[in-house]
Design an enzyme around this catalytic site. Structure first.
Site, PDB file in Angstrom:
ATOM      1  N   LYS A  96       0.857  -1.193   0.000  1.00  0.00           N
ATOM      2  CA  LYS A  96       0.000   0.000   0.000  1.00  0.00           C
ATOM      3  C   LYS A  96       0.889   1.238   0.000  1.00  0.00           C
ATOM      4  O   LYS A  96       1.719   1.413   0.885  1.00  0.00           O
ATOM      5  CB  LYS A  96      -0.909  -0.014   1.235  1.00  0.00           C
ATOM      6  CG  LYS A  96      -1.818   1.195   1.339  1.00  0.00           C
ATOM      7  CD  LYS A  96      -2.896   0.973   2.405  1.00  0.00           C
ATOM      8  CE  LYS A  96      -3.774   2.200   2.585  1.00  0.00           C
ATOM      9  NZ  LYS A  96      -4.868   1.975   3.541  1.00  0.00           N
ATOM     10  N   ASP A 124     -13.612   4.307   9.989  1.00  0.00           N
ATOM     11  CA  ASP A 124     -13.959   4.217   8.567  1.00  0.00           C
ATOM     12  C   ASP A 124     -14.401   2.776   8.307  1.00  0.00           C
ATOM     13  O   ASP A 124     -14.027   2.163   7.322  1.00  0.00           O
ATOM     14  CB  ASP A 124     -12.740   4.577   7.713  1.00  0.00           C
ATOM     15  CG  ASP A 124     -13.125   5.010   6.303  1.00  0.00           C
ATOM     16  OD1 ASP A 124     -14.333   5.220   6.057  1.00  0.00           O
ATOM     17  OD2 ASP A 124     -12.230   5.118   5.451  1.00  0.00           O
TER      18      ASP A 124
HETATM   19  P1  ADP Z   1      -7.626   3.523   1.282  1.00  0.00           P
HETATM   20  O1  ADP Z   1      -7.041   3.927   2.588  1.00  0.00           O
HETATM   21  O2  ADP Z   1      -7.081   4.357   0.192  1.00  0.00           O
HETATM   22  O3  ADP Z   1      -9.108   3.397   1.298  1.00  0.00           O
HETATM   23  P2  ADP Z   1      -7.468   0.625   1.551  1.00  0.00           P
HETATM   24  O4  ADP Z   1      -6.498   0.110   2.545  1.00  0.00           O
HETATM   25  O5  ADP Z   1      -8.894   0.644   1.971  1.00  0.00           O
HETATM   26  O6  ADP Z   1      -7.019   2.047   1.009  1.00  0.00           O
HETATM   27  O7  ADP Z   1      -7.322  -0.255   0.230  1.00  0.00           O
HETATM   28  C1  ADP Z   1      -8.013   0.046  -0.976  1.00  0.00           C
HETATM   29  C2  ADP Z   1      -8.419  -1.239  -1.674  1.00  0.00           C
HETATM   30  O8  ADP Z   1      -7.255  -2.031  -1.942  1.00  0.00           O
HETATM   31  C3  ADP Z   1      -9.289  -2.127  -0.822  1.00  0.00           C
HETATM   32  O9  ADP Z   1     -10.659  -1.826  -0.971  1.00  0.00           O
HETATM   33  C4  ADP Z   1      -8.979  -3.516  -1.327  1.00  0.00           C
HETATM   34  O10 ADP Z   1      -9.713  -3.803  -2.491  1.00  0.00           O
HETATM   35  C5  ADP Z   1      -7.522  -3.411  -1.715  1.00  0.00           C
HETATM   36  N1  ADP Z   1      -6.642  -3.896  -0.638  1.00  0.00           N
HETATM   37  C6  ADP Z   1      -6.110  -3.179   0.375  1.00  0.00           C
HETATM   38  N2  ADP Z   1      -5.345  -3.939   1.174  1.00  0.00           N
HETATM   39  C7  ADP Z   1      -5.383  -5.173   0.665  1.00  0.00           C
HETATM   40  C8  ADP Z   1      -4.797  -6.437   1.053  1.00  0.00           C
HETATM   41  N3  ADP Z   1      -4.000  -6.548   2.117  1.00  0.00           N
HETATM   42  N4  ADP Z   1      -5.079  -7.515   0.287  1.00  0.00           N
HETATM   43  C9  ADP Z   1      -5.873  -7.416  -0.784  1.00  0.00           C
HETATM   44  N5  ADP Z   1      -6.445  -6.271  -1.201  1.00  0.00           N
HETATM   45  C10 ADP Z   1      -6.220  -5.164  -0.492  1.00  0.00           C
HETATM   46 MG    MG Z   2     -10.241   2.117   2.381  1.00  0.00          MG
END
Ligand code: ADP
Ligand code: MG
Length: 447
Positions: free
Chosen positions: A121, A226
């Site tokens: 991320k 959130d």
């Molecule tokens: P933001 O803070 O920008 O909302 P998120 O952590 O919610 O970011 O991640 C955005 C998207 O990325 C999630 O909705 C999911 O689809 C995907 N995602 C995030 N972390 C993971 C993970 N560890 N494994 C698989 N998909 C992930």
């Molecule tokens: Mg998110």
């Protein structure tokens, strides 16, 4: 955003050295003067300028000559620095497809040497809010890059610390693997965000599980803030994983009750709408589990028993400090308020800027005592040193010596009341003090 990792392969040691020099310069400059980059990078025969052109071509830097000639890192440039560090540490060997685009992040698959696929991320805190501010207030424009570096790094640090702590307490979260700058590497969750799911075998069970997580979090002193269908992943066996933690707060936060109720409400609304759950039916009059819930079955924040101190004790130990929390909360809440009151956003961004500047001033004041600075940064950055970096100690000593010399020259020039050689442009060069932290020095010498 496209992350063309192939470019990584074509970047040389010098390219990364100059990129790191720009990152370092950004501690004190929105736009880092070209001369300063050259002095920090210390490439032979004016090599910096050629390298800068190459980095610009690959969009890792942004050139700005509006006030003086200089550069700043782009998101991509910052991404590459983090990715390169991760690769050097052996966390992963390659970057794959993008699997998520959040409001303020980009998520990619990364692959390890043994073939394991993880999730990376890249935080982009400030991407949304600062764009809005930028369009409204000219005077903030030149500050935005400065903030996103700092804020995105804080968001990554917080996310990593919380993920670790939550995992320790058996919450269903991804496994935190590593973090660097604005980047967090974690296990890849098998499944989909709940928002994409149209049907469930057991919607009531899933609903109860999710609600149970909100309550258990509060018992541990935390509120997600959130907690909704976008941040809950579910797999084919209807197993839940909670993600996305940079906005979490303690139950002692002044708006805790509101955040808690909002999280609960999101879950109720979503299940009602998507799966037609009727909540009166889920409450059994003879069932003790309804204790601490209102007549619709919503858990009452005030009736949740909590084991205090979780957040403070465990998270403080992780390196995520109270000051970090205050800064990030200030930004998040400032941004949230801005939706209804744009002036308050600007105020809070301003405040944050002040706090960043203050922090830098503090750092620089410490820097006045050179030996003190060396001891301090050496201690705080030591854990990040790699074997390779250790081997470069000689190189580093040379770099430090030379930078200190430049710094002394600049300070002396400032004291004499004339512009130093390096500050003849209109930029406010902070005396070539460069407030080099030893981690970056080490990185410079290890590229
Ligand atoms: P933001 O803070 O920008 O909302 P998120 O952590 O919610 O970011 O991640 C955005 C998207 O990325 C999630 O909705 C999911 O689809 C995907 N995602 C995030 N972390 C993971 C993970 N560890 N494994 C698989 N998909 C992930
Ligand atoms: Mg998110």
């Amino acid at each position: 955003m496209k992350l063309d990792v192939d470019v990584l392969r074509y970047l040389s040691k010098d390219d990364f050295r100059v990129l790191t020099a720009v990152e370092l310069g950004m501690r004190n400059h929105e736009i880092v003067p070209t001369e300063l980059i050259d002095r920090i990078a210390r490439l032979k025969h004016g090599g910096t300028y050629k390298v800068l052109k190459n980095l610009l071509k690959h969009k890792l830097l942004h050139h700005d000559s509006s006030k003086y000639d200089g550069f700043r890192l782009t998101y991509l440039g910052y991404d590459y620095l983090a990715i390169k560090t991760m690769v050097n540490k052996g966390v992963f060997v390659g970057v794959g497809r993008q699997i998520g685009v959040g409001k303020e992040s980009d998520i990619f698959e990364v692959v390890c040497e043994d073939g394991t696929v993880l999730a990376m991320k890249l935080h982009r805190l400030g991407r949304v809010s600062f764009r809005a501010v930028k369009s409204k207030r000219d005077y903030l424009r030149h500050r935005s890059s400065y903030n996103w570096l700092y804020l995105s790094r804080l968001a990554a640090l917080k996310e990593f610390a919380f993920m670790k702590a939550l995992e320790t307490h058996s919450f269903p979260v991804p496994k935190a693997v590593e973090h660097n700058r604005h980047c967090v590497v974690m296990s890849l969750v098998q499944g989909y965000p709940l928002v994409q799911v149209k049907q469930l075998q057991n919607p009531e069970t899933v609903f109860e599980t999710i609600l149970g997580i909100v309550v258990r979090l509060a018992e541990h002193g935390l509120i997600h803030c959130d907690f909704n269908e976008f941040n809950i992943m579910i797999d084919d066996d209807e197993k839940i994983t909670m993600i996305d933690f940079p906005q979490m707060v303690s139950v002692s936060h002044r708006n805790a009750q509101m955040y808690f109720d909002r999280d609960v409400e999101c879950i109720f609304k979503f299940f009602q709408k998507r799966f037609n759950l009727s909540f009166q039916e889920t409450i059994d009059d003879n069932d003790d589990s309804d204790e601490g819930k209102d007549e619709d079955g919503r858990p009452c924040f005030s009736e949740i028993e909590r084991s205090a101190g979780f957040l403070d004790k465990e998270l403080a130990a992780s390196g995520f400090t109270r000051k970090d929390e205050e800064d990030i909360q200030r930004f998040i809440e400032g941004g949230a308020e801005a939706e209804t009151n744009s002036d308050s956003e600007v105020d809070s961004v301003e405040d944050l800027n002040e706090s960043i500047l203050l922090q830098d001033e503090e750092h620089e004041n410490k820097g006045k005592d050179e030996s003190c600075e060396a001891a301090e940064s050496g201690a705080s950055e030591r854990e990040d040193a790699t074997d390779e970096e250790e081997n470069e100690m000689e190189n580093e000593a040379e770099l430090t010596k030379s930078l200190n010399k430049q710094r002394r020259h600049a300070i002396a020039a400032t004291r004499r009341g004339r512009k130093s050689h390096a500050s003849r442009n209109s930029y406010k060069d902070k005396g070539g003090r460069s407030s080099l932290n030893s981690k970056l020095q080490k990185q410079l010498s290890s590229w």
